[in-house]
Design a protein around this motif. Structure first.
Motif, PDB file in Angstrom:
ATOM      1  N   ALA A  49      76.585  -9.471  29.056  1.00  0.00           N
ATOM      2  CA  ALA A  49      77.243  -9.836  27.804  1.00  0.00           C
ATOM      3  C   ALA A  49      77.527  -8.640  26.906  1.00  0.00           C
ATOM      4  CB  ALA A  49      76.407 -10.877  27.065  1.00  0.00           C
ATOM      5  N   PRO A  79      80.013  -6.549  24.322  1.00  0.00           N
ATOM      6  CA  PRO A  79      80.952  -7.018  23.289  1.00  0.00           C
ATOM      7  C   PRO A  79      82.388  -6.687  23.676  1.00  0.00           C
ATOM      8  CG  PRO A  79      79.888  -4.985  22.573  1.00  0.00           C
ATOM      9  CD  PRO A  79      79.238  -5.371  23.872  1.00  0.00           C
ATOM     10  N   THR A 139      83.630 -10.672  28.512  1.00  0.00           N
ATOM     11  CA  THR A 139      82.436 -11.505  28.369  1.00  0.00           C
ATOM     12  C   THR A 139      82.804 -12.918  27.953  1.00  0.00           C
ATOM     13  OG1 THR A 139      81.007  -9.627  27.824  1.00  0.00           O
ATOM     14  CG2 THR A 139      80.292 -11.797  27.066  1.00  0.00           C
ATOM     15  N   VAL A 140      83.720 -13.031  26.994  1.00  0.00           N
ATOM     16  CA  VAL A 140      84.158 -14.355  26.546  1.00  0.00           C
ATOM     17  C   VAL A 140      84.791 -15.117  27.708  1.00  0.00           C
ATOM     18  CG1 VAL A 140      85.633 -15.601  24.931  1.00  0.00           C
ATOM     19  CG2 VAL A 140      84.486 -13.500  24.202  1.00  0.00           C
ATOM     20  N   VAL A 143      82.017 -16.305  30.190  1.00  0.00           N
ATOM     21  CA  VAL A 143      81.239 -17.426  29.658  1.00  0.00           C
ATOM     22  C   VAL A 143      82.045 -18.713  29.726  1.00  0.00           C
ATOM     23  CG1 VAL A 143      80.219 -18.389  27.556  1.00  0.00           C
ATOM     24  CG2 VAL A 143      79.747 -16.016  28.186  1.00  0.00           C
ATOM     25  N   PRO A 192      73.430 -15.662  29.772  1.00  0.00           N
ATOM     26  CA  PRO A 192      73.834 -14.408  29.141  1.00  0.00           C
ATOM     27  C   PRO A 192      72.755 -13.340  29.342  1.00  0.00           C
ATOM     28  CG  PRO A 192      74.038 -16.277  27.634  1.00  0.00           C
ATOM     29  CD  PRO A 192      73.214 -16.726  28.796  1.00  0.00           C
ATOM     30  N   LEU A 209      76.424 -10.852  21.995  1.00  0.00           N
ATOM     31  CA  LEU A 209      76.975 -12.031  22.656  1.00  0.00           C
ATOM     32  C   LEU A 209      76.006 -12.642  23.662  1.00  0.00           C
ATOM     33  CD1 LEU A 209      80.699 -10.982  23.143  1.00  0.00           C
ATOM     34  CD2 LEU A 209      79.630 -12.237  21.256  1.00  0.00           C
ATOM     35  N   PHE A 210      74.706 -12.419  23.468  1.00  0.00           N
ATOM     36  CA  PHE A 210      73.722 -13.047  24.353  1.00  0.00           C
ATOM     37  C   PHE A 210      72.714 -13.864  23.569  1.00  0.00           C
ATOM     38  CE2 PHE A 210      72.759  -8.575  23.595  1.00  0.00           C
ATOM     39  CZ  PHE A 210      71.490  -8.607  23.052  1.00  0.00           C
ATOM     40  N   HIS A 211      72.990 -14.143  22.286  1.00  0.00           N
ATOM     41  CA  HIS A 211      72.126 -14.963  21.441  1.00  0.00           C
ATOM     42  C   HIS A 211      72.885 -16.191  20.949  1.00  0.00           C
ATOM     43  CE1 HIS A 211      68.583 -12.463  21.139  1.00  0.00           C
ATOM     44  NE2 HIS A 211      69.298 -11.407  20.789  1.00  0.00           N
ATOM     45  N   LEU A 226      76.906 -15.769  20.209  1.00  0.00           N
ATOM     46  CA  LEU A 226      77.650 -16.394  21.304  1.00  0.00           C
ATOM     47  C   LEU A 226      77.967 -17.855  21.032  1.00  0.00           C
ATOM     48  CD1 LEU A 226      78.887 -16.287  24.100  1.00  0.00           C
ATOM     49  CD2 LEU A 226      76.626 -16.737  25.066  1.00  0.00           C
ATOM     50  N   VAL A 280      81.229 -17.479  19.067  1.00  0.00           N
ATOM     51  CA  VAL A 280      82.353 -17.547  20.003  1.00  0.00           C
ATOM     52  C   VAL A 280      82.748 -19.000  20.255  1.00  0.00           C
ATOM     53  CG1 VAL A 280      83.137 -17.091  22.354  1.00  0.00           C
ATOM     54  CG2 VAL A 280      81.855 -15.341  21.118  1.00  0.00           C
ATOM     55  N   HIS A 288      85.833 -10.312  16.633  1.00  0.00           N
ATOM     56  CA  HIS A 288      84.535  -9.675  16.878  1.00  0.00           C
ATOM     57  C   HIS A 288      84.743  -8.175  16.707  1.00  0.00           C
ATOM     58  CE1 HIS A 288      80.959  -8.156  18.859  1.00  0.00           C
ATOM     59  NE2 HIS A 288      80.452  -9.373  18.818  1.00  0.00           N
TER      60      HIS A 288
END
Length: 472
Positions: A51, A53, A57-58, A61, A73, A180-182, A186, A190, A202
């Motif tokens: 993950a 930034p 990554t988006v 996911v 993540p 982006l892993f919390h 995330l 997101v 972001h």
């Protein structure tokens, strides 16, 4: 897809719907890249996503969610031991992302390329609200991190509750620079945008300059971010046009709250949550924004305070108790840990948050801290570390403070404060007296340690157990 309505075309499309570190995607472009990931991930037991930034990554996911595969993540800065534990424990067989590590043995690499497209034969998985959306790993403060199973229905309930509380809609531009892993960066930062139809920016890194340049209407940040913005008056003033500034993941110091209010013309809104529950309590956009308080429960969420005798405590603004809750945003348990799952709930079905809190008569919640480190039992008194910290931060010479309970043979525990001071004129006696003038005398620090800084994790939370280590 039902969870992320912006990708269903409900809000049309826009060229810069999702901007991550200055790279823009339309919702249509994001959907097509995600479908390519979903086609390759379909049928896997779990999809790990490195993950970083970045927009890849988006896409990864969203691809996992489209495929009906649990998304795991993975922090990009995780060490080999932590990474190996998460990958092994989650059962992931695929690792998606860019610049993938070479030590992910036993996994199939799934490089994410935004130009990739799925074949014409691929179809998304049937919607199932009970299906696991994420396996989110806790911080592991009491051992190896545990994987919390977050179902689609919990994500939907949480985002809808926050959309209601914050009047969050497709007219907003959400800005943040959080990991982006919390849950915060995330799920809220997101998926929240993809569900409400708001534009997402972001910033890559959460710098004051990045936040100021984004021209958003809705901003997310942790206290460290807001503290830096409050210290940059020019950047803070650029946020005056925003509709709502949201702080979470750790208590926002009252001086920072007041500085933001002065510089931006509005008080920030705090909220409360954790990995296992998502966000459960929040300050409403149309309600009072009270310093030191995290607001009221979201729709469907119930909370209660439990004392040492197991009895429920009153919501009187004074009683400090263990915070427990029920509601639609809760997880389905810890992966492969039925013992830990059972221990996290009471016999009558309430989730034990591990936090201690005070609830005002009007329902506003104040989080005192973690029961394990922030509830100090001294000479028969129950003292909330957060209350003492807030009093210390009111001192003009204090930049930051953390309070812990140190073992004491006479009192059981004594209040010890670690203080970052603005200059050399601040003394231990001065701070002790300052607290005693504002709070009950038994709450004053018995010892004050002046330090250059406080140890914190990636989300800005003070690592209090490190403060209690020998030699501090």
């Amino acid at each position: 897809m039902g969870l992320l309505t912006a990708l269903d075309g409900v809000y049309g499309d826009r060229a810069d719907a999702v901007v991550v570190d200055s790279r823009a995607l339309s919702w249509e472009e994001l959907l097509r890249a995600a479908e390519a990931i979903a086609e390759r991930a379909a049928g896997a037991p779990a999809l790990a996503v490195l993950a970083r930034p970045e927009p890849e990554t988006v896409a990864a996911v969203v691809g996992g969610l489209l495929a009906g595969v649990p998304v795991v993540p993975l922090p990009p800065d995780s060490g080999p031991v932590e990474r190996a534990h998460i990958l092994r424990d989650s059962g992931a067989t695929l690792l998606a992302g860019t610049r993938l590590p070479e030590d992910a043995e036993g996994l199939t690499a799934l490089p994410v390329r935004l130009a990739d497209r799925a074949s014409g034969q691929w179809r998304p998985a049937a919607e199932d609200p009970d299906r696991t959306a994420f396996v989110l790993y806790t911080s592991g403060t009491t051992g190896a991190p545990k994987g919390a199973l977050i179902p689609h229905r919990a994500v939907a309930a949480d985002l809808d509750g926050l959309a209601d509380a914050w009047q969050w809609n497709a007219d907003d531009t959400l800005v943040h620079g959080l990991p982006l892993f919390h849950v915060h960066g995330l799920v809220l930062g997101v998926l929240g945008a993809l569900r409400t139809g708001s534009r997402l920016v972001h910033t890559g890194r959460p710098t004051p300059a990045g936040y100021a340049a984004a021209r958003g209407s809705l901003y997310f940040g942790v206290p460290t971010v807001w503290s830096r913005i409050a210290a940059d008056a020019d950047a803070a003033r650029e946020l005056a046009a925003a509709r709502l500034l949201v702080s979470g993941s750790a208590p926002l110091p009252v001086p920072v709250f007041e500085q933001l209010r002065r510089l931006t013309g509005q008080a920030p809104a705090e909220r409360y949550g954790m990995t296992e529950t998502l966000i459960t309590v929040a300050t409403r956009a149309d309600g009072e924004r009270r310093p030191g308080a995290v607001g009221v429960p979201l729709p469907g969420v119930r909370t209660r305070l439990i004392g040492e005798d197991g009895q429920q405590l009153p919501h009187d603004g004074e009683s400090v108790g263990d915070l427990q809750l029920q509601g639609p945003t809760l997880f389905d348990g810890y992966l492969g840990r039925p013992d830990a799952t059972a221990d996290s709930f009471t016999a009558d079905g309430w989730f034990r948050t591990g936090d201690v809190a005070v609830v005002e008569p009007d329902g506003f919640h104040r989080i005192v801290g973690r029961a394990s480190v922030d509830l100090i039992k001294s000479g028969g008194y129950r003292i909330g570390a957060g209350e003492v910290e807030a009093a210390l931060r009111d001192h003009p010479g204090v930049v930051d403070a953390a309070v812990v309970g140190a073992p004491d043979h006479d009192l059981g525990q004594v209040v010890v404060a670690y203080v970052v001071a603005a200059g050399e004129d601040v003394t231990e006696r001065q701070l002790t007296d300052f607290v005693a003038q504002r709070l009950s005398v038994h709450k004053r620090p018995r010892r004050v340690v002046l330090v250059d800084d406080l140890p914190r994790n990636a989300m800005g939370k003070v690592l209090k157990k490190q403060l209690l280590e020998p030699g501090r």
